[in-house]
Design a protein around this motif. Structure first.
Motif, PDB file in Angstrom:
ATOM      1  N   ASN A 105       0.843  -1.195   0.000  1.00  0.00           N
ATOM      2  CA  ASN A 105       0.000   0.000   0.000  1.00  0.00           C
ATOM      3  C   ASN A 105       0.877   1.243   0.000  1.00  0.00           C
ATOM      4  O   ASN A 105       2.088   1.172   0.209  1.00  0.00           O
ATOM      5  CB  ASN A 105      -0.976  -0.007   1.186  1.00  0.00           C
ATOM      6  N   TRP A 106       0.258   2.385  -0.245  1.00  0.00           N
ATOM      7  CA  TRP A 106       0.938   3.672  -0.392  1.00  0.00           C
ATOM      8  C   TRP A 106       1.694   4.065   0.892  1.00  0.00           C
ATOM      9  O   TRP A 106       2.862   4.469   0.844  1.00  0.00           O
ATOM     10  CB  TRP A 106      -0.113   4.730  -0.753  1.00  0.00           C
ATOM     11  N   GLU A 107       1.002   3.940   2.028  1.00  0.00           N
ATOM     12  CA  GLU A 107       1.606   4.360   3.280  1.00  0.00           C
ATOM     13  C   GLU A 107       2.906   3.590   3.547  1.00  0.00           C
ATOM     14  O   GLU A 107       3.888   4.154   4.026  1.00  0.00           O
ATOM     15  CB  GLU A 107       0.635   4.185   4.461  1.00  0.00           C
ATOM     16  N   ILE A 109       5.657   4.973   1.215  1.00  0.00           N
ATOM     17  CA  ILE A 109       6.155   6.278   1.691  1.00  0.00           C
ATOM     18  C   ILE A 109       7.037   6.095   2.929  1.00  0.00           C
ATOM     19  O   ILE A 109       8.123   6.680   3.032  1.00  0.00           O
ATOM     20  CB  ILE A 109       4.972   7.223   2.013  1.00  0.00           C
ATOM     21  N   ASP A 112       1.725   5.256  -6.548  1.00  0.00           N
ATOM     22  CA  ASP A 112       0.565   4.761  -5.804  1.00  0.00           C
ATOM     23  C   ASP A 112      -0.147   3.675  -6.628  1.00  0.00           C
ATOM     24  O   ASP A 112       0.271   3.346  -7.745  1.00  0.00           O
ATOM     25  CB  ASP A 112      -0.357   5.912  -5.379  1.00  0.00           C
ATOM     26  N   ASN A 121       1.782  -1.040  -4.990  1.00  0.00           N
ATOM     27  CA  ASN A 121       2.539   0.181  -5.264  1.00  0.00           C
ATOM     28  C   ASN A 121       3.903  -0.193  -5.820  1.00  0.00           C
ATOM     29  O   ASN A 121       4.727  -0.802  -5.140  1.00  0.00           O
ATOM     30  CB  ASN A 121       2.721   1.000  -3.991  1.00  0.00           C
ATOM     31  N   TRP A 126       7.885  15.114   5.225  1.00  0.00           N
ATOM     32  CA  TRP A 126       7.430  13.722   5.236  1.00  0.00           C
ATOM     33  C   TRP A 126       6.100  13.563   5.969  1.00  0.00           C
ATOM     34  O   TRP A 126       5.215  12.823   5.515  1.00  0.00           O
ATOM     35  CB  TRP A 126       8.484  12.826   5.917  1.00  0.00           C
ATOM     36  N   ARG A 148       3.576  15.208   6.143  1.00  0.00           N
ATOM     37  CA  ARG A 148       2.365  15.718   5.504  1.00  0.00           C
ATOM     38  C   ARG A 148       2.066  15.065   4.159  1.00  0.00           C
ATOM     39  O   ARG A 148       1.100  15.423   3.487  1.00  0.00           O
ATOM     40  CB  ARG A 148       2.468  17.229   5.354  1.00  0.00           C
ATOM     41  N   ASN A 194       1.089  11.991   3.199  1.00  0.00           N
ATOM     42  CA  ASN A 194      -0.150  11.216   3.041  1.00  0.00           C
ATOM     43  C   ASN A 194      -1.371  12.128   3.050  1.00  0.00           C
ATOM     44  O   ASN A 194      -2.321  11.926   2.285  1.00  0.00           O
ATOM     45  CB  ASN A 194      -0.255  10.154   4.138  1.00  0.00           C
ATOM     46  N   GLU A 195      -1.313  13.128   3.915  1.00  0.00           N
ATOM     47  CA  GLU A 195      -2.390  14.124   3.982  1.00  0.00           C
ATOM     48  C   GLU A 195      -2.541  14.834   2.627  1.00  0.00           C
ATOM     49  O   GLU A 195      -3.652  14.994   2.116  1.00  0.00           O
ATOM     50  CB  GLU A 195      -2.024  15.122   5.091  1.00  0.00           C
ATOM     51  N   HIS A 236      -1.553  13.751  -0.312  1.00  0.00           N
ATOM     52  CA  HIS A 236      -2.005  12.767  -1.295  1.00  0.00           C
ATOM     53  C   HIS A 236      -3.525  12.637  -1.248  1.00  0.00           C
ATOM     54  O   HIS A 236      -4.211  12.735  -2.268  1.00  0.00           O
ATOM     55  CB  HIS A 236      -1.312  11.429  -1.019  1.00  0.00           C
ATOM     56  N   ASP A 237      -4.049  12.487  -0.040  1.00  0.00           N
ATOM     57  CA  ASP A 237      -5.504  12.364   0.121  1.00  0.00           C
ATOM     58  C   ASP A 237      -6.209  13.645  -0.318  1.00  0.00           C
ATOM     59  O   ASP A 237      -7.234  13.599  -1.009  1.00  0.00           O
ATOM     60  CB  ASP A 237      -5.862  12.087   1.584  1.00  0.00           C
TER      61      ASP A 237
END
Lengths: 553, 553
Positions: free
Chosen positions: B297-299, B302, B322, B360, B430, B432, B434-435, B437-438
């Motif tokens: 997964n993406w998380e 990253i 992603d 990913n 770093w 921020r 995922n935030e 991306h969403d």
């Protein structure tokens, strides 16, 4: 004034700490040989505050009250000693001028704001009153970046950031820390260290200088090879300007036009007052080690540092002293009783055919996991050996690490005894370092001849980059009293001119101030200075912000 | 005109090269699903030069003759197709406008100086005539940095640097190469490579962009994690200004006030014409390898890139796509006959419980000695494993490496078939990513809803730094013909606003131009823009140098 420490008004560091050559038997003979100064055990002649003639503050009561209303009357101070501390930095010119009571213009008031809002209010009041603001951090500057213009007719405010000293927050998920600009080195590392982080920025002035000062002068530290210069470390910035706050967010890289971040870096107070910096921080490494190495000559040492910079290793420190500076280091060693490993080593080297007068002492630092440090040390060991060098282990590195912030105290010791010492450094491509080294030595020696005094110069490579390095020169001579500054000017000018004549910059990490300003056009070109001048004029048309620095009247 | 190549006037790259989905069986179904576009094998509808209505050149014969006298009459050209090529860059807005014959203002003349002296003479003549100069490199810009202001009443000169394309010299003792600003990527690497060096700068536009363009827009390349962004690589600079040359010497670091070097970087022609850059070059590495990895997964991807950036390894490339972008990559794969390792791998992952739609795809590059690459791969492998990832070897990396400059061709293919695609990228801490991306996904999807079209967005992390990374977004939708640009604006605006609202910069490596200018104040603050604006106004009071870019009217 809310508990803001400052250095001695007459010299480096705090009262009660001073250089001594007790138990350093080689030191006095070395000084005698180097500059002809006879150390006879006497304390020398220092300077007394009561001998000075200080100009009075010109601030009127109304404006003082206005500033006092912003920061509190306890934090807007016209006390003479405090004004004196805030008049100059700590260059040899500064120290000589203080001893000579050469103080044509001192700040009229020292102001200690508590936070950014108070800084903004002081800036507004100052600009409204057409006063001059000179931001002040640790006062360790040696480039003349702090003094008021001697002919300044307006009120001069020294804006001391000392109360803005907090680590505001740490973004542990990014390796970023928001820190106020007035925080001093040890306090920063202490607060970060308590949470397992380090900023990795250790300039010579570390114990007394501030984050804001580092940013304002584009500082470098001893471990910058790995952690980067302050220009790399400082990601986010806040700077107070008359119309508001410049707020640069802490992004790792950006393509947003000419970099405003890089305009603030090195601005020496001319664009506004830096209040906060968001810096990169790193996890405290598992292993931190500085190792000693010896090279048979300067060229070999430089070639080794160059090859290391091109290699797969990335040490924190790469430092090599030339034969003269190595001789100086050996001369400051403590007397040994019993077994003396240095003696044994020298005997060994002599047997191997080394010229013991020509040894170049080197330090290379490593940080990381245990296995990574071992990996890098191996790469470095191979390169050192290839260039005829010899590893001498951790012992000398530990010693270097302990003493690394002490050198400035020696300058006051010498000054008390009639000798002037200061430093100049440059950065240049690798291919020009030996040429610069030779040219600076020739220029300095010619200068000493001109002023008729035996003088000393020594050098080390202090920082390595991919395409070049910093060479750091220390020079000293017994001065002629009243003529001391004129003599210093001859020597300093010769060195700076040699830098620009041979492809180096006029300052690698000490800023420009007034001291290096005469060479700025030769370094970054007349048109380069014109661009910078346009920025200053547009940003500060009435010259309220530390005017007459970097580009002088 | 002396043999200066340029791209197609209507699209990316050179005539005769185009994207095709022959033998890519998964591609058409993918496009259908992503944006609702039915690929039926037809060639689509391109645009014909004869359909365009082009404004005539407004240059008078006397001025044209004056320019011709400087560069030769063959090199001061008013030809329509050439003027068209020099009107825009290659953003989707540019391509749509060309297809719509939306050309309110074209340069009046394209000038090809042979050397810096001719550039100086053209600049002098242009400023004397109060003309506008727009420097032009490869024309690959996607931020609107090249177009004349639609209302520009003065003569507009497109100053094409294409004849300044030489590697002037290599300082092998320092790792520095002097290269003229108009040199294109492949030609630079070819000339350096012949002597065993590489600059290591490979932006997506590499095959068509120039060194001067990279500097003017603060470009980054695919291997910047190791070699640095262009701001790190470019040490020395020469820029022609009306009063003379800005000449920044190639020192590795300097403390000489606000960095004029960093003012020129990112200046997009607003301060003058960059003619020469001295860049850092590196010995061609013994081993160069790009390896593929998969993350569940993406998380996880990253987090792994972050840990690598903090580790003792220093890869050249860190990239993770992603799930959507990985799906796109899989869909562009060629049909396999016989044994298909991808199928086997997918079956294996399914057995291990992976969601195959959520994979990913990641690429990590290594360079150095054989042993060093092995050392770093081991560190990376441990980190990848810790985050649940899986190494899939060199095969995918070789494929990525081969195709890495081809993506822009796909855009023309889609445009011929009624779909618009473009990119936006940011950099942020770093913590921020995922935030962001969403937030970008949410903003884009909301925008698609607003314009009433099913749209696509996908993303990859493209560059890692100590305290953050670059996220690169690609978006596409079937446009409404006449409303295409208005639709694009809705989507682009939503993405850019999400960047600044969540701590990112508005541009990591594509500059500001006109495209990103509306968000500049939100990124670097109003006062930051004011400082930059002061610099521009002071440097170019009559707006002769590419006005209306970075900071617009």
């Amino acid at each position: 004034m809310a508990n803001v420490k400052h250095m001695k008004w007459w010299g480096w560091g705090v009262e009660g700490i001073a250089f001594t050559y007790d138990n350093k038997p080689a030191f006095a003979p070395f000084v005698k040989k180097a500059v002809g100064l006879e150390l006879d055990g006497s304390a020398g002649s220092s300077v007394s505050f009561s001998d000075l003639t200080l100009p009075s503050s010109t601030i009127d009561q109304a404006f003082l009250a206005e500033l006092g209303a912003i920061v509190g009357t306890d934090n807007a101070i016209v006390d003479d000693e405090l004004r004196l501390v805030h008049t100059y930095g700590k260059s040899i010119r500064d120290l000589l001028r203080i001893r000579a009571s050469d103080l044509p213009r001192m700040p009229d008031v020292v102001v200690y704001p508590a936070d950014e809002a108070e800084v903004s209010a002081v800036v507004s009041a100052a600009v409204a009153a057409n006063a001059v603001i000179i931001p002040f951090g640790g006062g360790s500057n040696i480039s003349g970046s702090l003094e008021p213009h001697p002919g300044e007719a307006r009120v001069v405010i020294s804006l001391d950031l000392g109360r803005l000293n907090k680590v505001v927050s740490i973004d542990e998920g990014s390796g970023l820390a928001r820190i106020q600009a007035g925080a001093q080195g040890p306090f920063i590392e202490e607060q970060l260290g308590a949470r397992g982080w380090t900023m990795g920025h250790f300039p010579d002035s570390f114990t007394h200088s501030t984050l804001g000062g580092w940013v304002a002068t584009r500082s470098s530290g001893m471990q910058s090879d790995k952690y980067g210069d302050i220009a790399d470390i400082a990601r986010g910035l806040r700077m107070v300007r008359p119309a508001g706050i410049v707020d640069i967010r802490p992004v790792p890289s950006a393509s947003t036009g000419p970099s405003v971040r890089e305009m603030i870096l090195g601005s020496e107070g001319r664009l506004g007052v830096i209040t906060e910096v968001t810096v990169q921080v790193h996890r405290t490494p598992e292993v931190r080690e500085i190792n000693g190495y010896l090279f048979p000559n300067w060229e070999a040492g430089i070639a080794a540092m160059h090859e290391i910079s091109e290699s797969d290793a990335r040490p924190t420190v790469t430092r090599v002293s030339d034969a003269r500076e190595s001789g100086f280091s050996f001369a400051t060693g403590k007397a040994k009783t019993g077994f003396d490993p240095q003696k044994v080593l020298m005997a060994y080297l002599k047997r191997r055919g080394w010229d013991l007068e020509g040894i170049n002492l080197s330090f290379i630092g490593f940080e990381g996991s245990k296995s990574h440090v071992a990996y890098e040390k191996k790469i470095v060991a191979r390169i050192v050996k290839k260039h005829g060098g010899l590893g001498v282990g951790k012992g000398p590195g530990v010693l270097y690490d302990q003493k690394k912030f002490d050198t400035p105290y020696l300058r006051d010791f010498l000054l008390d005894r009639g000798a002037a010492a200061d430093v100049s450094e440059t950065a240049a491509p690798w291919s020009r370092l030996n040429e610069i080294h030779d040219a600076v030595y020739a220029a300095a020696n010619e200068a000493y001849e001109q002023i008729g005094t035996p003088g000393w110069i020594m050098s080390h490579l202090s920082h390595s980059y991919h395409s070049g390095a910093c060479l750091y020169f220390t020079f000293a001579f017994v001065h002629g009293g009243d003529t001391a500054i004129a003599q210093y000017d001859v020597v300093k000018r010769a060195i700076q001119q040699a830098f620009v004549d041979h492809g180096g910059t006029i300052s690698h990490h000490h800023g420009v101030g007034r001291e290096h300003a005469p060479w700025l056009e030769q370094d970054i070109s007349t048109e380069g200075v014109a661009l910078m001048s346009g920025l200053f004029t547009a940003a500060d048309p009435k010259k309220n912000f530390n005017p007459d620095k970097v580009i002088t009247y």
